[in-house]
Motif scaffolding. Structure first.
Motif, PDB file in Angstrom:
ATOM      1  N   THR A 118       0.843  -1.183   0.000  1.00  9.56           N
ATOM      2  CA  THR A 118       0.000   0.000   0.000  1.00  9.56           C
ATOM      3  C   THR A 118       0.888   1.245   0.000  1.00  9.56           C
ATOM      4  O   THR A 118       2.107   1.160   0.178  1.00  9.56           O
ATOM      5  CB  THR A 118      -0.893   0.018   1.245  1.00  9.56           C
ATOM      6  N   SER A 161      -3.206  -4.693   9.457  1.00  7.22           N
ATOM      7  CA  SER A 161      -3.075  -3.770   8.327  1.00  7.22           C
ATOM      8  C   SER A 161      -1.776  -3.941   7.556  1.00  7.22           C
ATOM      9  O   SER A 161      -1.431  -3.096   6.741  1.00  7.22           O
ATOM     10  CB  SER A 161      -3.195  -2.325   8.826  1.00  7.22           C
ATOM     11  N   GLY A 162      -1.051  -5.029   7.794  1.00  8.97           N
ATOM     12  CA  GLY A 162       0.103  -5.342   6.964  1.00  8.97           C
ATOM     13  C   GLY A 162       1.459  -5.166   7.606  1.00  8.97           C
ATOM     14  O   GLY A 162       2.461  -4.994   6.903  1.00  8.97           O
ATOM     15  N   ALA A 181      -5.858   2.895   6.602  1.00  9.56           N
ATOM     16  CA  ALA A 181      -5.704   1.466   6.320  1.00  9.56           C
ATOM     17  C   ALA A 181      -6.979   0.906   5.689  1.00  9.56           C
ATOM     18  O   ALA A 181      -6.921   0.105   4.745  1.00  9.56           O
ATOM     19  CB  ALA A 181      -5.362   0.713   7.596  1.00  9.56           C
ATOM     20  N   LEU A 212      -6.147  -0.675   1.989  1.00  6.74           N
ATOM     21  CA  LEU A 212      -5.892  -2.121   1.972  1.00  6.74           C
ATOM     22  C   LEU A 212      -7.161  -2.853   1.535  1.00  6.74           C
ATOM     23  O   LEU A 212      -8.181  -2.802   2.233  1.00  6.74           O
ATOM     24  CB  LEU A 212      -5.461  -2.593   3.366  1.00  6.74           C
ATOM     25  N   TYR A 234      -9.886  -4.796   3.855  1.00  8.49           N
ATOM     26  CA  TYR A 234      -9.605  -4.582   5.273  1.00  8.49           C
ATOM     27  C   TYR A 234     -10.785  -3.951   6.008  1.00  8.49           C
ATOM     28  O   TYR A 234     -11.083  -4.319   7.147  1.00  8.49           O
ATOM     29  CB  TYR A 234      -8.358  -3.703   5.419  1.00  8.49           C
TER      30      TYR A 234
END
Length: 434
Positions: free
Chosen positions: A5, A35-36, A186, A190, A193
């Motif tokens: 992202t 969120s990664g 986020a 994403l 998400y």
């Protein structure tokens, strides 16, 4: 490898520039759960190891909380790359040419030595002061860039203190070393998400401490009231008649708070509830006192077998000498219907999470105010309940003052109902994969 992202690229650019510029900075990064974070950490490992594939270099990932096979994401990315034959998966280590990434639990840090180029720690809010100090010592000796990925907890963890120092550095030095990703960003960037977060929002409630710390990135104060007065007014003012039979599966809990000793009677609290897909409705309470264990068990048996024949019974003993009690309960109550619930920190955290979520999402109801000793005791315990926080490992609802087990018995039932409901729906999103 997943496409990063915009916020992941921004963080990776800042960290990589620090590594390749050999500046040895310490970054703090706050990102909502799921969120990664792990993907970002693995891609940074790929980048730094790829640059050093011929020249060599070492990386360190600190893994709090016992995460299983944290190397898996990096290995997956390497398998998808054009680097076949250049990398290997070894015990506690992944090699790419002459570069390698080493993985260590916090308790391994005293035996871990560099030099390292990049040190990363996911869930850094779990690190204790001595572990953070050792990590900084290793980084200082190596000249390594450090990235601490964490979330707010109680406002006073070592991670949060470093975060505050980094925020001050922006004002005094103009250097940005604290990087924060708001939940809204986020959700916007994403794919998928926002939907997963909405599941958690509905399951926990927006005011749940887990949702606040994990997603909204707000700390929760130690000793704060567990239940707001507004929520309690709604709970205690909106029930139906006591002992009204309703549809649904009947379950009960027994909390044995004390055994007879020195003229003090043996005491137990029995809670009966109806468990449906919409939540839990408390139907009855029974506060039982008896001069000894046998009459106490007989009274529990009469209440459960004659008044409320429940499908299952959860039992917890607060007393150490439970041999006679356990034997009599197993002999007296329905075979196979009794489950002994451990009194452990982890179990208490699960129960605390469940009762907070049930109250915040409207999935708990009580009988009307009736002035009974049981009603008054439960209300007192809920009004006196506060949040206690571990070292980043969970929230516990604790009664400050006289605790007779009413809130505890209710929490056991709610936790049991929540777990069974999640099994039926195949949904258990406490930790979205990050």
């Amino acid at each position: 490898m997943k496409t990063p992202t915009t916020y992941q690229r921004e963080i990776a650019t800042a960290v990589a520039g620090d590594v390749f510029g050999q500046r040895g900075s310490t970054f703090t990064v706050e990102m909502p759960l799921g969120s990664g974070v792990s993907e970002l950490a693995s891609q940074l490992e790929m980048l730094v190891m790829g640059v050093g594939v011929n020249a060599g270099g070492a990386l360190l990932r600190v893994v709090p909380g016992g995460h299983p096979d944290v190397k898996g994401r990096l290995i997956s990315n390497l398998r998808e790359s054009a680097l076949r034959g250049l990398w290997s998966d070894e015990r506690g280590c992944v090699r790419l040419g002459r570069a390698h990434a080493h993985y260590a639990a916090p308790e391994d840090l005293p035996r871990t030595a560099g030099p390292f180029e990049l040190i990363q720690a996911v869930d850094a809010q779990l690190l204790r002061p001595a572990e953070i100090a050792r990590l900084q010592e290793i980084a200082g000796a190596s000249g390594a860039t450090v990235v601490l990925y964490g979330r707010p907890w109680n406002g006073a963890t070592p991670f949060e203190r470093i975060k505050l120092a980094n925020k001050d550095a922006v004002r005094t030095e103009g250097v940005r070393r604290h990087l924060r990703v708001p939940l809204a960003r986020a959700e916007a960037e994403l794919p998928g998400y926002a939907g997963r977060v909405e599941v958690e929002r509905e399951r926990l409630g927006v005011a749940h401490p887990e949702f606040e710390t994990s997603y909204e990135l707000r700390p929760v104060s130690q000793g704060a009231a567990a239940f707001s007065r507004g929520r309690l007014r709604g709970l205690f003012g909106g029930g139906g008649p006591r002992r009204l039979a309703v549809a649904g599966r009947l379950i009960a809990s027994v909390v044995v708070t004390r055994l007879a000793e020195g003229g003090t009677p043996a005491t137990a609290v029995v809670t009966v509830a109806s468990c449906t897909g919409g939540g839990l409705r408390v139907l009855d309470h029974k506060w039982i006192k008896a001069p000894d264990v046998p009459p106490l068990v007989a009274a529990i048996e009469r209440f459960l077998e004659r008044t409320w024949p429940c499908e299952s019974l959860l039992v917890r003993m607060r007393c150490q000498d439970e041999g006679q009690m356990r034997l009599l309960l197993q002999h007296s109550l329905r075979p196979g219907g009794v489950r002994w619930v451990p009194d452990t920190g982890r179990q208490r955290e699960r129960e605390s999470t469940s009762i907070l979520a049930a109250l915040l999402t409207g999935k708990l109801s009580l009988y009307d105010m009736d002035g009974s000793p049981e009603y008054r005791a439960l209300r007192r315990e809920m009004e006196w309940a506060v949040l206690r926080l571990g070292e980043g490992r969970g929230f516990t609802v604790v009664v400050e003052g006289q605790d007779e087990g009413f809130l505890e018995g209710l929490s056991m039932l709610i936790s049991e109902g929540a777990e069974q409901g999640e099994e039926q729906q195949l949904v258990f999103p406490i930790a979205i994969a990050s």
